[in-house]
Design an enzyme around this catalytic site. Sequence first.
Site, PDB file in Angstrom:
ATOM      1  N   CYS A  46     -31.970  26.561 -36.072  1.00  0.00           N
ATOM      2  CA  CYS A  46     -31.240  25.430 -35.497  1.00  0.00           C
ATOM      3  C   CYS A  46     -32.067  24.779 -34.398  1.00  0.00           C
ATOM      4  O   CYS A  46     -33.160  25.223 -34.063  1.00  0.00           O
ATOM      5  CB  CYS A  46     -29.882  25.871 -34.963  1.00  0.00           C
ATOM      6  SG  CYS A  46     -30.013  27.055 -33.616  1.00  0.00           S
ATOM      7  N   ASP A  58     -55.702 -10.337 -38.862  1.00  0.00           N
ATOM      8  CA  ASP A  58     -57.060 -10.851 -38.976  1.00  0.00           C
ATOM      9  C   ASP A  58     -57.153 -11.589 -40.313  1.00  0.00           C
ATOM     10  O   ASP A  58     -56.455 -11.224 -41.265  1.00  0.00           O
ATOM     11  CB  ASP A  58     -58.040  -9.677 -38.922  1.00  0.00           C
ATOM     12  CG  ASP A  58     -59.457 -10.109 -39.198  1.00  0.00           C
ATOM     13  OD1 ASP A  58     -59.947 -11.017 -38.509  1.00  0.00           O
ATOM     14  OD2 ASP A  58     -60.072  -9.548 -40.129  1.00  0.00           O
ATOM     15  N   ASP A  92     -59.187  -4.995 -40.561  1.00  0.00           N
ATOM     16  CA  ASP A  92     -59.951  -4.104 -41.443  1.00  0.00           C
ATOM     17  C   ASP A  92     -61.392  -3.888 -40.999  1.00  0.00           C
ATOM     18  O   ASP A  92     -62.105  -3.073 -41.572  1.00  0.00           O
ATOM     19  CB  ASP A  92     -59.962  -4.651 -42.873  1.00  0.00           C
ATOM     20  CG  ASP A  92     -60.947  -5.805 -43.045  1.00  0.00           C
ATOM     21  OD1 ASP A  92     -61.075  -6.608 -42.103  1.00  0.00           O
ATOM     22  OD2 ASP A  92     -61.582  -5.882 -44.103  1.00  0.00           O
ATOM     23  N   CYS A 130     -33.355  26.852 -31.504  1.00  0.00           N
ATOM     24  CA  CYS A 130     -34.557  27.643 -31.808  1.00  0.00           C
ATOM     25  C   CYS A 130     -35.812  26.824 -31.536  1.00  0.00           C
ATOM     26  O   CYS A 130     -36.799  27.323 -30.986  1.00  0.00           O
ATOM     27  CB  CYS A 130     -34.554  28.078 -33.274  1.00  0.00           C
ATOM     28  SG  CYS A 130     -33.151  29.097 -33.748  1.00  0.00           S
ATOM     29  N   CYS A 141     -78.754  19.949 -20.655  1.00  0.00           N
ATOM     30  CA  CYS A 141     -80.080  20.576 -20.535  1.00  0.00           C
ATOM     31  C   CYS A 141     -79.931  22.068 -20.282  1.00  0.00           C
ATOM     32  O   CYS A 141     -78.813  22.587 -20.164  1.00  0.00           O
ATOM     33  CB  CYS A 141     -80.877  19.924 -19.417  1.00  0.00           C
ATOM     34  SG  CYS A 141     -80.115  20.143 -17.792  1.00  0.00           S
ATOM     35  N   CYS A 195     -77.894  23.244 -17.315  1.00  0.00           N
ATOM     36  CA  CYS A 195     -76.443  23.236 -17.540  1.00  0.00           C
ATOM     37  C   CYS A 195     -76.013  24.568 -18.146  1.00  0.00           C
ATOM     38  O   CYS A 195     -74.990  25.149 -17.753  1.00  0.00           O
ATOM     39  CB  CYS A 195     -76.051  22.105 -18.484  1.00  0.00           C
ATOM     40  SG  CYS A 195     -76.440  20.444 -17.892  1.00  0.00           S
ATOM     41  N   ASP A 202     -62.219  -5.254 -35.335  1.00  0.00           N
ATOM     42  CA  ASP A 202     -60.765  -5.196 -35.178  1.00  0.00           C
ATOM     43  C   ASP A 202     -60.315  -3.947 -34.426  1.00  0.00           C
ATOM     44  O   ASP A 202     -59.163  -3.864 -34.000  1.00  0.00           O
ATOM     45  CB  ASP A 202     -60.071  -5.214 -36.552  1.00  0.00           C
ATOM     46  CG  ASP A 202     -60.204  -6.550 -37.248  1.00  0.00           C
ATOM     47  OD1 ASP A 202     -60.057  -7.573 -36.568  1.00  0.00           O
ATOM     48  OD2 ASP A 202     -60.458  -6.564 -38.472  1.00  0.00           O
TER      49      ASP A 202
END
Length: 849
Positions: free
Chosen positions: A89, A509, A708, A92, A22, A25, A712
């Site tokens: 390397c 599933d 899927d 680094c 609001c 805030c 799930d």
Amino acid sequence: MQLRTDQKSSQAVVLPIEGMSCASCVGRVEKALKAVPGVASANVNLATEKAEITFTAPVDYGALIKTVENAGYSVPAAKTELSIEGMTCASCVGRVERALASVSGVRSAHVNLATERASIEGSVDPAVLIKAVEDAGYDAKVIDDSAAQDAEAASRKDAELAVLKRDLIIAAVLTAPVFLLEMGSHLVPGVHDLIMNSIGMQASWYLQFALTTLVVFFPGLRFYQKGFPALLRLAPDMNSMVAVGTMAAYAYSVVATFAPGILPAGTVNVYYEAAAVIVTLILLGRYLEARAKGKTSEAIKRLVRLQARTARVRRDGQVVEIAIGEVAHGDIVEVRPGERVPVDGEVIEGNSYVDESMITGEPIPVQKIAGSSVVGGTVNQKGAFALNATAVGGATVLSQIIRMVEEAQGSKLPIQAMVDKVTMWFVPTVMAVAVLTFLVWLVFGPEPALTFALVNAVAVVIIACPCAMGLATPTSIMVGTGRGAEMGVLFRKGEALQLLRDAKVVAVDKTGTLTEGRPALTDLDVAEGFDRSTVLARMAAVEAKSEHPVARAIVEAAESDDLQLPAITNFESVTGYGVSAQIEDERIEIGADRYMRKLGLNVGSFATTAERLGSEGKTPLYAAINGRLAAIVAVSDPIKPSTPDAIAALHALGLKVAMITGDNRRTAEAIAQKLGIDEVIAEVLPEGKVDTVRRLKAEHGSLAYVGDGINDAPALAEADVGLAIGTGTDIAIETADVVLMSGSLQGVPNAIALSKATIGNIRQNLFWAFAYNAALIPVAAGVLYPISGTLLSPVLAAGAMALSSVFVLGNALRLRRFTPPSGKRIDHQVAADRDGSHHRELASGRGAA
């Protein structure tokens, strides 16, 4: 969102803020920010949830974040990607990570040597991050998602490779005479005599000095420009080791050439060939590394090449060709035969077949008609069609795939933690060992002690380069995740690449994972005197009035047979029994056996068929026409064709397979028996899946869950590794660690086998990198000299060092030839034994819901 410096002013930032609800805030946050010393103004916007802050003096970004948090709100962590230049390397990598992690506001920082990228989480101004990297001795740029950035990076790498190739050729041409003059004199007596009788030894040294100086300060200058500053910062890296080793050999030789009187008697000698050959061999290793690194990212390059560059769009009544970046959501795009589909969309005109193998891995083109969805990057075949653009730019499936692969390639696996701890101390330790080697040989070595001390110290420094350690893990990750993308397996989180290897049980599933996810007509037997097509057409005409999935399956079956559906009247739904309607002078009634009995019909003539359908977990329905029993039908969710082989492949990998479903136990066990699934958990409510996953983890160990649907998502999150079928819902995909784009369960054994192969490859690389250093550093220091008189030449040390990095990269590139496992190769006796144990498990009631 990213905390960033406003482009209009270097003294302004935009700070994302969460938790405001609001106007009060807004006022509270603004008041808190304005109270921070150095803040000139703070304007907070509730709608955008952002604060625009300007300064009169430098302000610590961490202080701003803390101020917001103290006010009761939060600043969300953002992810910044930086391109890092100059790393050579593993040391680094550690140095850049520590520099980034020390910046206030950074929650985590991961640096990848192979991709030359840093991924930073936290609300920090990118300019501050770049400054931290530069202070550590490297260069950095912010990475955005644009194609121009990718093109620029590719162009830069091509330029770097070209410069390396040029410098390598120059160094090799200049080094060859130096090597022949010095080493030829030692190896072939005739060469020594020829030099002494022609130009003389001193002139030979002068010539070697001139050529080596050119090698050291032109192609080899890069090592000193980066190596010595790093050494002065007390943060030595690979460049420091090469710089110290070659400069020691070069400087000693220069003194021996022009001021020999400074050196102790018997120690006057030159090592120009060591300095020149080391620079040349290191450049050769760098060049081969750069070429191999390019190959590790080929999967991304191939994906990027799948993106169309232009699109033919209808604008103002005309068809115009525009850049792909200018296509907008809702545009009508025309696709001609043989073209790549530019963006994701829905076909509105025309029809064709589209090759979607880049998404699904399936080589057979898919028919597209009005209403079909198409994916950008897929290839149109012979037909032409127009589509309505539903996703453009970064929202397309292909763009998301590229983003997922890039994130996975840049991730750091748990196995890397051990490497990081070692490499943090590796280079300083090696430098200390080199100094110790020099002192021991100088004090205790035979004459000429100074010469022995110098040569062995240089050999230690050169052979211990940690390049192989730094490349061991990220190169394998890059190639492995890239190969996975080619197979339709996308690792959204890099950790899954390691965790999946340890899976002991795979929980799946049923609906949409093992099965197609939509009911289909599987059985239709007609009574004597009835025609199959006629009965199916009449049933479909009646069921077309119903929205029930079973009714939809019967209608689709009739449509697939191109049957004409007659008109109906007097449609009636009999609650709990079935449906009925009138077709001209015929009365059609469809329902379960209890409906037929209510109508006074005996279904005994189909008793054998009904028993078979029941054993298969299918519920039979009956149709009556004009009071006569006409047919028995069954509708079920058919098992995907790829599922049996996928289950067999999982078993071949030594995994148990459990099925979790909300279906009734009879149907679930029928499917499990048909597929050879080890454990059945049926009649599980969506909220019960998480508890089931926890139980299976406790019983079997590490668990991978495959699903899927929206229901799930909690189970995917609870599993050690969640795998989402790519044809499923966005929520499931966002929750998963791995996405299987094809929608085929075969992607699961593919992903697990690839995980095992990749982690195995990483372990091979790490063994080589660590074993190589552990074995050869003592040899280079001269521990074998008292035993066998063996010493390691700095030239051979340089060659071995370059070879170690090339070996690691070559080993990682073997993953490009990874072949997915096939359940068809499983031993038949093993399958038979497993079926027997499965039946025993079911008989004992194991896996009850």
